[in-house]
Scaffold this motif. Sequence first.
Motif, PDB file in Angstrom:
ATOM      1  N   ALA A  76       0.827  -1.209   0.000  1.00 33.50           N
ATOM      2  CA  ALA A  76       0.000   0.000   0.000  1.00 33.50           C
ATOM      3  C   ALA A  76       0.863   1.261   0.000  1.00 33.50           C
ATOM      4  N   LEU A  77       1.912   1.278   0.789  1.00 34.41           N
ATOM      5  CA  LEU A  77       2.771   2.459   0.841  1.00 34.41           C
ATOM      6  C   LEU A  77       3.668   2.557  -0.381  1.00 34.41           C
ATOM      7  N   PHE A  78       4.113   1.423  -0.915  1.00 30.21           N
ATOM      8  CA  PHE A  78       4.882   1.473  -2.164  1.00 30.21           C
ATOM      9  C   PHE A  78       3.994   2.020  -3.289  1.00 30.21           C
ATOM     10  N   GLU A  79       2.729   1.633  -3.304  1.00 33.81           N
ATOM     11  CA  GLU A  79       1.800   2.193  -4.295  1.00 33.81           C
ATOM     12  C   GLU A  79       1.730   3.706  -4.165  1.00 33.81           C
ATOM     13  N   ARG A  80       1.590   4.201  -2.956  1.00 31.83           N
ATOM     14  CA  ARG A  80       1.464   5.644  -2.764  1.00 31.83           C
ATOM     15  C   ARG A  80       2.742   6.384  -3.150  1.00 31.83           C
ATOM     16  N   ILE A  81       3.903   5.830  -2.805  1.00 29.94           N
ATOM     17  CA  ILE A  81       5.164   6.452  -3.214  1.00 29.94           C
ATOM     18  C   ILE A  81       5.213   6.531  -4.740  1.00 29.94           C
ATOM     19  N   THR A  82       4.857   5.434  -5.382  1.00 26.95           N
ATOM     20  CA  THR A  82       4.907   5.365  -6.844  1.00 26.95           C
ATOM     21  C   THR A  82       3.929   6.336  -7.479  1.00 26.95           C
ATOM     22  N   LEU A  83       2.693   6.357  -6.995  1.00 25.80           N
ATOM     23  CA  LEU A  83       1.693   7.245  -7.586  1.00 25.80           C
ATOM     24  C   LEU A  83       2.015   8.708  -7.334  1.00 25.80           C
ATOM     25  N   GLU A  84       2.531   9.030  -6.167  1.00 26.59           N
ATOM     26  CA  GLU A  84       2.922  10.420  -5.902  1.00 26.59           C
ATOM     27  C   GLU A  84       4.054  10.840  -6.848  1.00 26.59           C
ATOM     28  N   ALA A  85       4.981   9.942  -7.138  1.00 25.44           N
ATOM     29  CA  ALA A  85       6.057  10.252  -8.082  1.00 25.44           C
ATOM     30  C   ALA A  85       5.492  10.459  -9.489  1.00 25.44           C
ATOM     31  N   PHE A  86       4.581   9.597  -9.901  1.00 26.69           N
ATOM     32  CA  PHE A  86       3.966   9.756 -11.222  1.00 26.69           C
ATOM     33  C   PHE A  86       3.147  11.039 -11.302  1.00 26.69           C
ATOM     34  N   GLN A  87       2.587  11.470 -10.181  1.00 30.65           N
ATOM     35  CA  GLN A  87       1.773  12.685 -10.172  1.00 30.65           C
ATOM     36  C   GLN A  87       2.603  13.942 -10.385  1.00 30.65           C
ATOM     37  N   SER A  88       3.866  13.903 -10.066  1.00 31.30           N
ATOM     38  CA  SER A  88       4.717  15.084 -10.163  1.00 31.30           C
ATOM     39  C   SER A  88       4.536  15.772 -11.516  1.00 31.30           C
ATOM     40  N   GLY A  89       4.085  17.030 -11.461  1.00 27.72           N
ATOM     41  CA  GLY A  89       3.870  17.812 -12.671  1.00 27.72           C
ATOM     42  C   GLY A  89       2.508  17.618 -13.317  1.00 27.72           C
ATOM     43  N   LEU A  90       1.680  16.756 -12.728  1.00 31.40           N
ATOM     44  CA  LEU A  90       0.354  16.477 -13.278  1.00 31.40           C
ATOM     45  C   LEU A  90      -0.715  16.717 -12.207  1.00 31.40           C
ATOM     46  N   ALA A  91      -1.962  16.738 -12.628  1.00 30.99           N
ATOM     47  CA  ALA A  91      -3.065  16.823 -11.675  1.00 30.99           C
ATOM     48  C   ALA A  91      -3.254  15.463 -11.019  1.00 30.99           C
TER      49      ALA A  91
END
Length: 195
Positions: A43-58
Amino acid sequence: MAEPGAVVIGSDGRARCPWGANQPDYAEYHDSEWGVPLRGEAALFERITLEAFQSGLAWLTILRKREAFRRAFAEFDPRRVAEFGPDDRQRLLADAGIVRNRAKIDAAIRNAGAVLELDRPLDELLWSFAPQDSRARPKKSDDVPAITPESKAMAKELKRRGFVFVGPTTCYALMQATGMVDDHLAGCWRATAPE
């Protein structure tokens, strides 16, 4: 008229943080996940990954692609993602269901390996940066910080341990999303809801 940046009353009559009041996807995420304490490696690896992908996007872009991300990244099992090779990278770059950014895909794979190298559980490491003292609940969006001393310390430690795409702003967003901090605005129904 509502004060700019203060809570907004949704069509269902609930007062929400402004970002969580307008889009149904945001409202659901705001009401059920954001700020709720989260534990567990995947669950936390998912959040780290998604927050990184979000960088610069909505965030809405990522939220709407979340199920595709889960399928593409083996339900965020770090052991499986760490084994992704060149064929997996090409598969991910061709997957229109996710954000196709080579640097972020490589970061997810690298970060999975970093999770496996930890000498303590991921949630224990991340939660060690949760602020110990409570601060006043923010009244408006402008009162919510983008970076804190704790998020700077988390970013520094994660980078030291081989993680990438984990700057202090991304780390603070992670802290908010996983309930390490509670930034629901004063007057938001979630600010007083039980965990």
